[in-house]
Scaffold this motif. Structure first.
Motif, PDB file in Angstrom:
ATOM      1  N   UNK A   6       0.807  -1.227  -0.018  1.00 46.93           N
ATOM      2  CA  UNK A   6       0.038   0.016  -0.094  1.00 46.93           C
ATOM      3  C   UNK A   6       0.703   1.288  -0.011  1.00 46.93           C
ATOM      4  N   UNK A   7       2.241   1.092  -0.264  1.00 48.28           N
ATOM      5  CA  UNK A   7       2.973   2.431  -0.097  1.00 48.28           C
ATOM      6  C   UNK A   7       2.481   3.240  -1.426  1.00 48.28           C
ATOM      7  N   UNK A   8       2.434   4.632  -1.029  1.00 49.72           N
ATOM      8  CA  UNK A   8       1.813   5.698  -1.957  1.00 49.72           C
ATOM      9  C   UNK A   8       2.968   6.157  -2.778  1.00 49.72           C
ATOM     10  N   UNK A   9       2.989   6.369  -4.177  1.00 49.10           N
ATOM     11  CA  UNK A   9       3.904   6.776  -4.972  1.00 49.10           C
ATOM     12  C   UNK A   9       3.475   7.901  -6.072  1.00 49.10           C
ATOM     13  N   UNK A  10       4.545   8.545  -6.844  1.00 45.68           N
ATOM     14  CA  UNK A  10       4.278   9.732  -7.617  1.00 45.68           C
ATOM     15  C   UNK A  10       5.181   9.166  -8.636  1.00 45.68           C
ATOM     16  N   UNK A  11       4.640   9.221  -9.913  1.00 50.04           N
ATOM     17  CA  UNK A  11       5.338   8.946 -11.180  1.00 50.04           C
ATOM     18  C   UNK A  11       5.476  10.327 -11.726  1.00 50.04           C
ATOM     19  N   UNK A  12       6.915  10.904 -11.845  1.00 52.07           N
ATOM     20  CA  UNK A  12       7.123  12.215 -11.934  1.00 52.07           C
ATOM     21  C   UNK A  12       7.439  12.197 -13.620  1.00 52.07           C
ATOM     22  N   UNK A  13       7.217  12.830 -14.241  1.00 48.92           N
ATOM     23  CA  UNK A  13       7.256  12.765 -15.637  1.00 48.92           C
ATOM     24  C   UNK A  13       6.761  11.498 -16.563  1.00 48.92           C
ATOM     25  N   UNK A  14       5.450  11.534 -16.107  1.00 53.89           N
ATOM     26  CA  UNK A  14       4.720  10.295 -16.772  1.00 53.89           C
ATOM     27  C   UNK A  14       4.816  10.197 -18.373  1.00 53.89           C
ATOM     28  N   UNK A  15       4.690  11.353 -19.155  1.00 56.74           N
ATOM     29  CA  UNK A  15       4.615  11.088 -20.388  1.00 56.74           C
ATOM     30  C   UNK A  15       3.121  11.131 -20.828  1.00 56.74           C
ATOM     31  N   UNK A  16       2.859  10.937 -22.301  1.00 58.88           N
ATOM     32  CA  UNK A  16       1.861  10.968 -22.817  1.00 58.88           C
ATOM     33  C   UNK A  16       0.809   9.793 -22.529  1.00 58.88           C
ATOM     34  N   UNK A  17       1.695   8.632 -22.397  1.00 58.99           N
ATOM     35  CA  UNK A  17       1.009   7.260 -21.892  1.00 58.99           C
ATOM     36  C   UNK A  17       1.682   6.721 -20.691  1.00 58.99           C
ATOM     37  N   UNK A  18       0.981   7.228 -19.513  1.00 57.83           N
ATOM     38  CA  UNK A  18       1.420   6.702 -18.323  1.00 57.83           C
ATOM     39  C   UNK A  18       1.082   5.168 -18.138  1.00 57.83           C
ATOM     40  N   UNK A  19       2.165   4.709 -17.890  1.00 58.55           N
ATOM     41  CA  UNK A  19       2.477   2.990 -17.736  1.00 58.55           C
ATOM     42  C   UNK A  19       2.871   2.608 -16.340  1.00 58.55           C
ATOM     43  N   UNK A  20       4.044   3.318 -16.054  1.00 60.77           N
ATOM     44  CA  UNK A  20       4.560   2.684 -14.715  1.00 60.77           C
ATOM     45  C   UNK A  20       3.838   2.639 -13.697  1.00 60.77           C
ATOM     46  N   UNK A  21       2.870   3.919 -13.581  1.00 59.19           N
ATOM     47  CA  UNK A  21       1.907   4.170 -12.457  1.00 59.19           C
ATOM     48  C   UNK A  21       0.981   2.982 -12.497  1.00 59.19           C
ATOM     49  N   UNK A  22       0.535   2.694 -13.801  1.00 56.32           N
ATOM     50  CA  UNK A  22      -0.192   1.601 -13.799  1.00 56.32           C
ATOM     51  C   UNK A  22       0.255   0.205 -13.349  1.00 56.32           C
ATOM     52  N   UNK A  23       1.193   0.133 -13.565  1.00 52.24           N
ATOM     53  CA  UNK A  23       1.989  -1.219 -12.912  1.00 52.24           C
ATOM     54  C   UNK A  23       2.134  -1.293 -11.572  1.00 52.24           C
ATOM     55  N   UNK A  24       2.527  -0.211 -10.906  1.00 52.98           N
ATOM     56  CA  UNK A  24       2.428  -0.192  -9.460  1.00 52.98           C
ATOM     57  C   UNK A  24       1.163  -0.244  -8.802  1.00 52.98           C
ATOM     58  N   UNK A  25      -0.110   0.410  -9.504  1.00 56.16           N
ATOM     59  CA  UNK A  25      -1.326   0.254  -9.049  1.00 56.16           C
ATOM     60  C   UNK A  25      -1.861  -0.983  -9.250  1.00 56.16           C
ATOM     61  N   UNK A  26      -1.559  -1.955 -10.074  1.00 61.56           N
ATOM     62  CA  UNK A  26      -1.656  -3.127 -10.274  1.00 61.56           C
ATOM     63  C   UNK A  26      -1.139  -3.802  -9.126  1.00 61.56           C
ATOM     64  N   UNK A  27       0.228  -3.515  -8.832  1.00 55.95           N
ATOM     65  CA  UNK A  27       0.733  -4.007  -7.428  1.00 55.95           C
ATOM     66  C   UNK A  27       0.296  -3.678  -6.217  1.00 55.95           C
ATOM     67  N   UNK A  28      -0.814  -2.778  -6.014  1.00 58.39           N
ATOM     68  CA  UNK A  28      -1.353  -2.438  -4.949  1.00 58.39           C
ATOM     69  C   UNK A  28      -0.930  -1.023  -4.445  1.00 58.39           C
ATOM     70  N   UNK A  29      -0.449  -0.268  -5.187  1.00 58.44           N
ATOM     71  CA  UNK A  29       0.124   1.001  -4.837  1.00 58.44           C
ATOM     72  C   UNK A  29      -0.420   2.164  -5.381  1.00 58.44           C
ATOM     73  N   UNK A  30      -1.476   2.896  -4.513  1.00 55.55           N
ATOM     74  CA  UNK A  30      -1.804   4.204  -4.944  1.00 55.55           C
ATOM     75  C   UNK A  30      -0.770   5.243  -5.511  1.00 55.55           C
ATOM     76  N   UNK A  31      -1.250   5.612  -6.651  1.00 57.09           N
ATOM     77  CA  UNK A  31      -0.133   6.672  -7.497  1.00 57.09           C
ATOM     78  C   UNK A  31      -0.921   7.881  -7.783  1.00 57.09           C
ATOM     79  N   UNK A  32       0.015   8.876  -7.894  1.00 58.82           N
ATOM     80  CA  UNK A  32      -0.164  10.212  -8.569  1.00 58.82           C
ATOM     81  C   UNK A  32       0.772  10.429  -9.690  1.00 58.82           C
ATOM     82  N   UNK A  33       0.268  10.990 -10.792  1.00 63.06           N
ATOM     83  CA  UNK A  33       1.342  11.240 -12.126  1.00 63.06           C
ATOM     84  C   UNK A  33       1.324  12.861 -11.871  1.00 63.06           C
ATOM     85  N   UNK A  34       2.498  13.255 -12.449  1.00 66.01           N
ATOM     86  CA  UNK A  34       2.929  14.738 -12.989  1.00 66.01           C
ATOM     87  C   UNK A  34       3.683  14.442 -13.979  1.00 66.01           C
TER      88      UNK A  34
END
Length: 211
Positions: free
Chosen positions: A79-107
């Motif tokens: 459940x660790x909370x993360x931020x993907x900085x510089x997510x780009x036009x097709x955020x993907x890493x944030x999706x991968x961490x959310x699938x692993x149970x980590x809530x994510x913000x993107x910028x």
């Protein structure tokens, strides 16, 4: 000589020149960087990024990002909370961490410019293929480390400078949006400056932990 955009030292020297631009290196932190006169404007920069076709549906891109996601994920509490900085036009890493149970913000300054996410606190922050694009890496990285909770992690993915001869033949410098080039020595310098530990778990991957 231009001032280093990472550590603000004026002790820099000429490093390389190609047909389009010059590169300088800092004696203090070892960063290799492109002087401001050779940078793209915002519209030109955005036009290059618009050509990127990254997507969570691209299994090859997921494998690429897993080089950072897997070693970082092993260190995170459930459940660790993360931020993907510089997510780009097709955020993907944030999706991968959310699938692993980590809530994510993107910028992203072009595609997700929500500054409100830059005032929270995070257990981990990721910046994949981002730091080489930063005009002011010292300021931006200091801001990110300031968002980390105690014992939080900053995960960075970028190709690293090895030596001058290899640099002259390096495909990485051909991208006109790449303006800051880090070496292992640069990342170790940053860890010392920040009072953080640093690990190099895979090629092009760096993990910092806040003490």
């Amino acid at each position: 000589m231009p001032t280093c955009p990472l550590c603000a030292s004026g002790d820099t020297h000429f490093y390389h020149r190609d047909r389009r631009r010059e590169y300088h290196q800092c004696h203090c932190c070892s960063l290799v960087f492109v002087p401001p006169v050779f940078r793209l404007g915002p519209e030109e920069e955005r036009a290059v990024y618009d050509l990127h076709e990254n997507s969570p549906d691209d299994e090859g891109y997921r494998r690429f990002l897993a080089r950072l996601a897997e070693p970082l994920g092993e260190k995170l509490a459930p459940g660790a909370r993360g931020l993907d900085f510089g997510a780009g036009p097709g955020p993907t890493l944030s999706v991968m961490f959310e699938e692993a149970g980590h809530p994510m913000a993107i910028y992203d300054p072009f595609y997700a410019p929500d500054d409100t996410v830059l005032v929270g606190e995070y257990d981990f922050i990721t910046a994949t293929e981002v730091v080489e694009h930063l005009f002011a890496p010292g300021r931006e990285l200091a801001r990110l480390t300031g968002l980390l909770r105690a014992a939080g992690w900053l995960g960075v993915m970028t190709k690293r400078v090895t030596d001058r001869e290899a640099f002259t033949r390096w495909h990485y410098i051909l991208d006109p949006t790449h303006v800051a080039f880090f070496s292992e020595a640069t990342f170790c310098w940053l860890a010392d400056e920040w009072g953080m530990t640093v690990e190099f778990p895979a090629a092009d991957v760096v993990l910092f932990q806040k003490n």
